[in-house]
Write a protein that holds these residues in place. Structure first.
Motif, PDB file in Angstrom:
ATOM      1  N   PHE A 196       0.829  -1.217   0.000  1.00 38.01           N
ATOM      2  CA  PHE A 196       0.000   0.000   0.000  1.00 38.01           C
ATOM      3  C   PHE A 196       0.856   1.257   0.000  1.00 38.01           C
ATOM      4  O   PHE A 196       0.517   2.255  -0.632  1.00 38.01           O
ATOM      5  N   SER A 197       1.958   1.204   0.705  1.00 34.48           N
ATOM      6  CA  SER A 197       2.795   2.412   0.755  1.00 34.48           C
ATOM      7  C   SER A 197       3.395   2.695  -0.616  1.00 34.48           C
ATOM      8  O   SER A 197       3.506   3.848  -1.023  1.00 34.48           O
ATOM      9  N   ALA A 198       3.744   1.641  -1.351  1.00 31.57           N
ATOM     10  CA  ALA A 198       4.264   1.850  -2.707  1.00 31.57           C
ATOM     11  C   ALA A 198       3.182   2.461  -3.589  1.00 31.57           C
ATOM     12  O   ALA A 198       3.450   3.362  -4.391  1.00 31.57           O
ATOM     13  N   LEU A 199       1.972   1.988  -3.405  1.00 30.47           N
ATOM     14  CA  LEU A 199       0.853   2.503  -4.193  1.00 30.47           C
ATOM     15  C   LEU A 199       0.593   3.968  -3.860  1.00 30.47           C
ATOM     16  O   LEU A 199       0.433   4.810  -4.735  1.00 30.47           O
ATOM     17  N   GLU A 200       0.612   4.247  -2.575  1.00 27.20           N
ATOM     18  CA  GLU A 200       0.395   5.622  -2.119  1.00 27.20           C
ATOM     19  C   GLU A 200       1.440   6.568  -2.692  1.00 27.20           C
ATOM     20  O   GLU A 200       1.123   7.659  -3.172  1.00 27.20           O
ATOM     21  N   ARG A 201       2.694   6.132  -2.635  1.00 24.77           N
ATOM     22  CA  ARG A 201       3.783   6.985  -3.135  1.00 24.77           C
ATOM     23  C   ARG A 201       3.649   7.179  -4.640  1.00 24.77           C
ATOM     24  O   ARG A 201       3.864   8.269  -5.166  1.00 24.77           O
ATOM     25  N   LEU A 202       3.262   6.130  -5.335  1.00 19.47           N
ATOM     26  CA  LEU A 202       3.107   6.221  -6.785  1.00 19.47           C
ATOM     27  C   LEU A 202       2.012   7.226  -7.140  1.00 19.47           C
ATOM     28  O   LEU A 202       2.192   8.082  -8.009  1.00 19.47           O
ATOM     29  N   VAL A 203       0.910   7.128  -6.427  1.00 21.20           N
ATOM     30  CA  VAL A 203      -0.205   8.045  -6.691  1.00 21.20           C
ATOM     31  C   VAL A 203       0.205   9.488  -6.367  1.00 21.20           C
ATOM     32  O   VAL A 203      -0.089  10.422  -7.114  1.00 21.20           O
ATOM     33  N   ARG A 216      -9.438  -5.631  -5.754  1.00 20.59           N
ATOM     34  CA  ARG A 216     -10.296  -5.953  -4.623  1.00 20.59           C
ATOM     35  C   ARG A 216      -9.559  -5.916  -3.301  1.00 20.59           C
ATOM     36  O   ARG A 216     -10.127  -5.620  -2.256  1.00 20.59           O
ATOM     37  N   ALA A 217      -8.235  -6.240  -3.365  1.00 24.38           N
ATOM     38  CA  ALA A 217      -7.457  -6.369  -2.139  1.00 24.38           C
ATOM     39  C   ALA A 217      -7.155  -5.039  -1.447  1.00 24.38           C
ATOM     40  O   ALA A 217      -6.671  -5.035  -0.318  1.00 24.38           O
ATOM     41  N   VAL A 218      -7.411  -3.914  -2.107  1.00 28.90           N
ATOM     42  CA  VAL A 218      -7.147  -2.627  -1.440  1.00 28.90           C
ATOM     43  C   VAL A 218      -8.306  -2.345  -0.485  1.00 28.90           C
ATOM     44  O   VAL A 218      -9.449  -2.190  -0.914  1.00 28.90           O
ATOM     45  N   PRO A 219      -8.021  -2.296   0.812  1.00 28.04           N
ATOM     46  CA  PRO A 219      -9.113  -2.211   1.780  1.00 28.04           C
ATOM     47  C   PRO A 219      -9.754  -0.821   1.799  1.00 28.04           C
ATOM     48  O   PRO A 219      -9.110   0.177   1.530  1.00 28.04           O
ATOM     49  N   LEU A 220     -11.010  -0.801   2.177  1.00 28.26           N
ATOM     50  CA  LEU A 220     -11.774   0.440   2.185  1.00 28.26           C
ATOM     51  C   LEU A 220     -11.195   1.458   3.155  1.00 28.26           C
ATOM     52  O   LEU A 220     -11.188   2.654   2.887  1.00 28.26           O
ATOM     53  N   GLU A 221     -10.679   0.948   4.290  1.00 31.56           N
ATOM     54  CA  GLU A 221     -10.146   1.881   5.297  1.00 31.56           C
ATOM     55  C   GLU A 221      -9.013   2.724   4.730  1.00 31.56           C
ATOM     56  O   GLU A 221      -8.732   3.799   5.232  1.00 31.56           O
ATOM     57  N   LYS A 222      -8.328   2.193   3.717  1.00 27.12           N
ATOM     58  CA  LYS A 222      -7.173   2.915   3.178  1.00 27.12           C
ATOM     59  C   LYS A 222      -7.530   3.738   1.942  1.00 27.12           C
ATOM     60  O   LYS A 222      -6.706   4.507   1.454  1.00 27.12           O
ATOM     61  N   LEU A 223      -8.725   3.570   1.445  1.00 28.58           N
ATOM     62  CA  LEU A 223      -9.102   4.248   0.204  1.00 28.58           C
ATOM     63  C   LEU A 223      -9.024   5.760   0.327  1.00 28.58           C
ATOM     64  O   LEU A 223      -8.549   6.445  -0.570  1.00 28.58           O
ATOM     65  N   ALA A 224      -9.476   6.273   1.471  1.00 25.76           N
ATOM     66  CA  ALA A 224      -9.495   7.736   1.661  1.00 25.76           C
ATOM     67  C   ALA A 224      -8.098   8.334   1.493  1.00 25.76           C
ATOM     68  O   ALA A 224      -7.930   9.364   0.838  1.00 25.76           O
ATOM     69  N   ASN A 225      -7.115   7.669   2.068  1.00 24.12           N
ATOM     70  CA  ASN A 225      -5.733   8.175   1.967  1.00 24.12           C
ATOM     71  C   ASN A 225      -5.290   8.293   0.525  1.00 24.12           C
ATOM     72  O   ASN A 225      -4.617   9.238   0.141  1.00 24.12           O
ATOM     73  N   LEU A 226      -5.685   7.304  -0.235  1.00 22.71           N
ATOM     74  CA  LEU A 226      -5.282   7.260  -1.640  1.00 22.71           C
ATOM     75  C   LEU A 226      -5.962   8.376  -2.438  1.00 22.71           C
ATOM     76  O   LEU A 226      -5.318   9.121  -3.175  1.00 22.71           O
TER      77      LEU A 226
END
Lengths: 582, 180
Positions: A196-203, A216-226
């Motif tokens: 997730f951190s790699a994804l976040e940094r990429l975004v 599907r594996a990206v959890p809802l709790e983390k969606l807001a951050n993204l």
């Protein structure tokens, strides 16, 4: 002496022509225009990878920057094409790696792509920007790692509906820190969790990111951050849309969504917990495309969401929406152009939801711009179809799947010939049609008579005799793709209309009554067609000529027979011809 | 049927024949040389008769739903109107049925113990090879496809989403299910 513009001027004029059709017409004007055009064509579309060879394409168009190609026949989506049939892109990549060093875009559909291909792409094209793999297979996440690591200017990586062997989510971490060019990322088909951190940094480091479709594996709790890191998003695909119900998660998500002022498209929504849907309400008025086709929630919750999307143009949804939900849709979404309703329980014997032909009739009445329909249901009537046809004469794509094969009009028990007849008679712009239900040769007579703009036709469990097929082949002037399964169509119509097949991209017939002898004859007489018999029972020679083949795939080609056929595919050769284009 | 083949420019057929297509019509009685006739080959060559009743068994690729979508739908639970996992349980010989909420149990062990308690019977222990062989009763269930299955073969999570009802079969009858 003919007056002519200098080449550069003509080239400049041609640069305004984007459609292949126009460019093809231009090439036919005279030899010098042919020459000028071929040197400045930058985009090519190959609808059937076996219709032409890499060598021929490269020889004619030396300066291509974008290639789009399709492989397997459409019915491969439904397991009707055996594994190993073909559609390998490797020979193309290999040839293009040498010939097109400046290639920027590759878009493939239903092709077999290996990790080797992906690595070759990533190393051969220094300016590579766009990779779209739609319904492809044959590669793993290792191949994706090569693309991520080596394509310095990557803008689009879209894996829509491909079957990827998911070895790990580690591939995403291969995007280098200085890669900031990403515009579109679609990894929705992948199973594994990415870092997730790699994804976040990429975004965070992709200011031009417009499309982000998570898996599907990206959890809802983390969606807001993204989302917070990409408020400029135009299209978002969520991961699983479920979490334990906590007000802080809901608040976080609501705030994040409200910052996305440009959001137009939403998808994802696996495992939906309805309590979290209100988080999106702030963006609904801007939404034009909504894919809820994995959201197993009830009509009530679907309606609450959908009726807020007043500017909705495209809706994909499960039949949980029911007739009542579709009626609400018809009242609220007056801009609706495309509706797809998928079955939640396709193999259940009994209906599990209250979705009938009425839902579709309501939408056809209430949505004046409706032009594209895919509808799964369990009952249909001629009256409903006639109503739909009269309501929406501008229909362009109409695909109806009545789940029970050969189901008649449930009110009158008659065939649905009249209903579909009304569709083709009223909808003069119809380009794509899929039939279902009980149908006789009569419906094909209507289609042959009226469906003059029809380009693609799908037929299953329909018709009485060869006359049906004959009506279609002799009447449908614009027909390009015809796919047929489980119909009593045989040799007569096929052979009588052999010449028609050269004007089409392809013909697929499975579980019909076409004999091996007829296939041989067709192959012999039509050298510019590849007539391929697909039969898993062993060589067709071991059975009488009169024996029907399991499957038949016929397509026009200038490349001759293909050389990569598996053991269960036989080409009916043109024995007389010695000359083959290479 | 008159296709008016003569009017078509392209004439396809064996030399000397007038109606070429006729010769190629499927007919199981027509045998050339030494090849086996169609009808001798496990019926797979038989021409499908129009109007033949469609079989109830699942047809390949129908309805036309892509595998990915099919798999996702099977995994996700259907929304239950009462939010419960109540299923009927019948036992051979018992005068009336009972109902239990599958959601209350965490695994097969808990479920079977509860059933044994409820019906005052011995179900015993599951083994992949023998089923519940050796015990008086065997627990079976009807799945989403309408088939009767032995309890215990599939992972618990898959079981609770596909189980529609339970039936505790008497040992003698259950032998058919247990010994595969």
């Amino acid at each position: 002496m003919a007056y002519s513009f200098p080449e550069e001027v003509l080239e400049h004029v041609f640069s305004f022509l984007s459609s292949d059709k126009d460019r093809n017409s231009v090439s036919l004007v005279c030899k010098s225009w042919y020459e000028i055009e071929r040197w400045c064509r930058r985009r090519i579309f190959v609808g059937n990878c076996y219709a032409v060879s890499p060598g021929i394409v490269i020889r004619r168009f030396p300066e291509v920057r974008a290639v789009e190609m399709k492989g397997k026949p459409h019915f491969a989506d439904f397991n009707l094409v055996p594994e190993g049939w073909g559609g390998y892109v490797y020979p193309w990549i290999a040839a293009m790696s040498a010939a097109y060093p400046l290639l920027e875009e590759i878009k493939l559909k239903r092709m077999v792509v290996t990790d080797e291909c992906l690595e070759l792409i990533s190393k051969s094209f220094k300016n590579f920007k766009v990779l779209v793999l739609s319904s492809c297979e044959g590669f793993t996440t290792d191949g994706l790692a090569s693309i991520a690591a080596n394509c310095r200017h990557l803008r689009e990586l879209d894996l829509r509906e491909s079957e990827v062997e998911d070895l790990s989510g580690h591939w995403l971490s291969h995007f280098p820190d200085n890669c900031t060019s990403l515009v579109s990322l679609n990894m929705s088909c992948l199973g594994s969790e990415v870092s997730f951190s790699a994804l976040e940094r990429l975004v965070a480091r992709s200011p031009n990111l417009r499309t982000l479709r998570l898996n599907r594996a990206v959890p809802l709790e983390k969606l807001a951050n993204l989302i917070r890191r990409a408020p400029q998003l135009v299209e978002l695909g969520t991961g699983a849309y479920s979490a334990e119900i906590r007000s802080d998660i809901l608040l976080n998500l609501t705030e994040a969504f409200s910052a996305c002022k440009q959001l137009k498209g939403l998808s994802g929504f696996w495992d939906v917990v309805p309590a979290y849907l209100p988080a999106m309400y702030s963006v609904c008025s801007g939404i034009t495309s909504l894919n809820l086709s994995y959201a197993t929630i009830q009509s009530f919750d679907l309606v609450k969401l959908v009726t807020q999307c007043r500017n909705l143009q495209r809706l994909w949804v499960l039949d949980y929406i029911e007739d009542s939900g579709l009626e609400a849709l018809a009242s609220s979404c007056k801009d609706l152009q495309e509706l797809r309703v998928f079955p939640s329980d396709p193999f259940g014997a009994e209906p599990n939801v209250s979705l009938t032909e009425q839902g579709l009739v309501s939408v056809s009445k209430g949505c004046p711009k409706l032009q594209s329909v895919l509808y799964f249901c369990r009952q249909m009537s001629n009256a409903a179809l006639i109503s739909i046809a009269k309501n929406r004469p501008k229909m362009v794509r109409f695909r109806l799947c009545i789940i029970e094969p050969r189901a008649p009009d449930y009110l009158t028990l008659e065939p649905l010939d009249a209903g579909f007849g009304a569709i083709v008679e009223n909808c003069k712009e119809l380009r794509r049609l899929s039939l279902s239900g009980l149908l006789t040769d009569r419906v094909f007579k209507y289609i042959g008579t009226h469906a003059k703009k029809l380009e693609m036709l799908s037929i299953a469990f329909a018709g009485d005799s060869d006359l049906g097929l004959h009506h279609v082949l002799s009447g449908c002037e614009s027909l390009r793709k015809l796919e047929i399964r489980d119909c009593p169509f045989g040799d007569k119509a096929l052979l009588a209309n052999a010449a028609k097949l050269e004007t089409m991209r392809s013909l697929w017939m499975s579980s019909c009554s076409v004999s091996y002898g007829a296939c041989k004859l067709l192959g012999q007489k039509m050298p510019r067609l590849n007539v391929e018999v697909i039969d898993e029972r062993g060589p067709p020679d071991s059975r009488p000529d009169s024996c029907p083949v399991e499957r038949l795939y016929v397509y026009r080609t200038v490349a001759g027979r293909r050389i990569d056929m598996p053991g269960f595919v036989w080409t009916m050769d043109d024995e007389d011809s010695g000359l083959r284009f290479s | 049927m008159d296709l008016n083949l003569k009017a078509t420019e392209l004439r396809l057929g064996l030399p000397g024949s007038d109606e070429p297509a006729d010769q190629l019509q499927s007919s199981s009685s027509h045998v050339k040389n030494n090849k086996r006739s169609c009808s001798e080959i496990d019926g797979s060559c038989q021409k499908q008769e129009s109007g033949a009743p469609a079989q109830k068994a699942q047809v390949v690729g129908w309805p036309p739903v892509r595998s990915y979508r099919k798999n996702v739908m099977e995994q996700q639970k259907k929304p239950e109107s009462d939010g419960s996992g109540f299923v009927k349980v019948s036992m051979d010989g018992a005068p009336y049925l009972r109902k239990i909420d599958l959601k209350l149990y965490k695994n097969y062990f808990d479920l079977l113990k509860a059933l044994e308690n409820m019906f005052k019977c011995t179900i015993g222990v599951y083994s992949e090879r023998e089923g519940y062989n050796g015990s008086e009763y065997a627990p079976t269930y009807e799945d989403k496809d309408g088939d009767w299955m032995l309890v215990g073969d599939v992972p618990w999570d898959m079981f609770i989403t596909s189980c529609k009802r339970l039936r505790i079969m008497k040992g003698s009858e259950a032998k058919g299910l247990g010994c595969l």
